[in-house]
Design a protein around this motif. Sequence first.
Motif, PDB file in Angstrom:
ATOM      1  N   PHE A   1       4.112  33.190   2.475  1.00 40.28           N
ATOM      2  CA  PHE A   1       4.549  32.944   3.854  1.00 40.28           C
ATOM      3  C   PHE A   1       3.474  33.312   4.873  1.00 40.28           C
ATOM      4  CE2 PHE A   1       6.787  34.606   7.675  1.00 40.28           C
ATOM      5  CZ  PHE A   1       7.233  33.391   8.171  1.00 40.28           C
ATOM      6  N   PRO A   2       2.956  34.560   4.863  1.00 38.49           N
ATOM      7  CA  PRO A   2       1.885  34.848   5.831  1.00 38.49           C
ATOM      8  C   PRO A   2       0.639  34.007   5.589  1.00 38.49           C
ATOM      9  CG  PRO A   2       2.205  36.711   4.341  1.00 38.49           C
ATOM     10  CD  PRO A   2       3.332  35.763   4.099  1.00 38.49           C
ATOM     11  N   GLY A   3       0.395  33.638   4.319  1.00 42.63           N
ATOM     12  CA  GLY A   3      -0.765  32.792   4.034  1.00 42.63           C
ATOM     13  C   GLY A   3      -0.637  31.433   4.697  1.00 42.63           C
ATOM     14  N   ALA A   4       0.563  30.850   4.622  1.00 37.17           N
ATOM     15  CA  ALA A   4       0.789  29.539   5.240  1.00 37.17           C
ATOM     16  C   ALA A   4       0.687  29.619   6.760  1.00 37.17           C
ATOM     17  CB  ALA A   4       2.169  29.003   4.832  1.00 37.17           C
TER      18      ALA A   4
ATOM     19  N   LEU B   1      -2.516  29.013  11.865  1.00 39.14           N
ATOM     20  CA  LEU B   1      -3.118  29.650  13.040  1.00 39.14           C
ATOM     21  C   LEU B   1      -4.611  29.326  13.128  1.00 39.14           C
ATOM     22  CD1 LEU B   1      -2.371  33.160  14.392  1.00 39.14           C
ATOM     23  CD2 LEU B   1      -4.739  32.485  14.115  1.00 39.14           C
ATOM     24  N   ILE B   2      -5.298  29.407  11.989  1.00 42.59           N
ATOM     25  CA  ILE B   2      -6.738  29.107  11.970  1.00 42.59           C
ATOM     26  C   ILE B   2      -6.973  27.632  12.307  1.00 42.59           C
ATOM     27  CG2 ILE B   2      -8.765  28.957  10.469  1.00 42.59           C
ATOM     28  CD1 ILE B   2      -7.631  31.413   8.971  1.00 42.59           C
TER      29      ILE B   2
ATOM     30  N   LEU C   1       1.080  27.183  -1.795  1.00 40.40           N
ATOM     31  CA  LEU C   1       0.937  28.593  -2.150  1.00 40.40           C
ATOM     32  C   LEU C   1       2.120  29.114  -2.971  1.00 40.40           C
ATOM     33  CD1 LEU C   1      -0.395  29.914   1.301  1.00 40.40           C
ATOM     34  CD2 LEU C   1      -1.713  29.442  -0.763  1.00 40.40           C
ATOM     35  N   PHE C   2       3.327  28.684  -2.590  1.00 35.53           N
ATOM     36  CA  PHE C   2       4.543  29.244  -3.217  1.00 35.53           C
ATOM     37  C   PHE C   2       4.935  28.483  -4.477  1.00 35.53           C
ATOM     38  CE2 PHE C   2       9.277  29.459  -3.363  1.00 35.53           C
ATOM     39  CZ  PHE C   2       9.407  30.809  -3.602  1.00 35.53           C
ATOM     40  N   THR C   3       4.961  27.147  -4.374  1.00 37.34           N
ATOM     41  CA  THR C   3       5.427  26.341  -5.504  1.00 37.34           C
ATOM     42  C   THR C   3       4.305  26.062  -6.510  1.00 37.34           C
ATOM     43  OG1 THR C   3       7.057  25.285  -4.063  1.00 37.34           O
ATOM     44  CG2 THR C   3       6.581  24.189  -6.137  1.00 37.34           C
ATOM     45  N   LEU C   4       3.153  25.619  -6.018  1.00 37.66           N
ATOM     46  CA  LEU C   4       2.056  25.274  -6.924  1.00 37.66           C
ATOM     47  C   LEU C   4       1.335  26.509  -7.458  1.00 37.66           C
ATOM     48  CD1 LEU C   4       0.303  22.105  -5.417  1.00 37.66           C
ATOM     49  CD2 LEU C   4       1.908  22.253  -7.321  1.00 37.66           C
ATOM     50  N   ALA C   5       0.897  27.379  -6.533  1.00 37.25           N
ATOM     51  CA  ALA C   5       0.115  28.549  -6.961  1.00 37.25           C
ATOM     52  C   ALA C   5       0.995  29.656  -7.530  1.00 37.25           C
ATOM     53  CB  ALA C   5      -0.697  29.071  -5.777  1.00 37.25           C
ATOM     54  N   GLY C   6       2.292  29.614  -7.234  1.00 37.59           N
ATOM     55  CA  GLY C   6       3.205  30.611  -7.780  1.00 37.59           C
ATOM     56  C   GLY C   6       3.093  31.976  -7.131  1.00 37.59           C
TER      57      GLY C   6
END
Length: 287
Positions: free
Chosen positions: A61-64, A69-70, A49-54
């Motif tokens: 952070f909350p996405g990861a 959690l899911i 999310l941070f490095t590849l998707a930018g």
Amino acid sequence: MQFLYSGLTSGSIYALVALGFNIIYNTTGIINFAQGEFVMLGGMMIYTLFTLAGLPFAVAFPGAVLSALIIGLLFERVFINLVRVKSEINLITVTIAASIILRDIGMLIWGRDSIRVGEFIPNKNIDMPGGVITSQSVLVIITGIAVALLLNLFLKKTRFGRAMRACFDDMTAAGICGINVMMVRVFSFGLAGAVGAIAGVIISPITFVTYDDGVMIGLKGFAAAILGGLGNFWGAVLGGLLLGVFESFSASIIPSGYKDAMAFFVILVILFVRPDGLLGRKKVHRV
């Protein structure tokens, strides 16, 4: 002092992993040997999310963490819930098998090579008494403390947290009192997965991320939980920090290649000398 600063950084990560072990153990009585894989998933998801998707760190952070959690929720539904005879040995075997499956899935998606995650904050050396500490290490320590305090408040002050503790004391009685035991059990796996992912995210700029990171860090987190007293919340924090510091200082007197063996040495010493851990209570068995 430099060894102390280094030990506190790695110890904060071990403490978070140990807390993940305790969350599930305190709710269900299960020792989840796949807990380390959620650290790997957190590192891989922040890389994606941070490095590849930018994406900005505030979004990545909350996405990861939410992704972990899911996956934790699904982990309980797929691996734990379907076990017909839920004996201790069966459930431990299932979590070990699940950890191997998660690791292999990680290898298929992100490959075998080590992955570098960019820095979340500017990396600076901060002068401290007797040494220096990097800003990334400070972030790791502060995040570890914050997560521990928030988890403590959640378990003691919220209705759902008290329900989790009630399930550990007596799952049958908790169900009779109207607690949705199944939901509590599923949520505990999701929460432990999220805590593991936080550890994976914040450590990723310091260490390269690989698909098999979860094996060793999971075992060290388990050693920290045993050291502090399996099931004891603050014991996990204390055990993690002590293990990190002990491991760091040991590198000054023995070859660094033996550093990983220190966690298993600690497990053996604790089991020989104080099986209930530093802060654990002696178990009373009814006869």
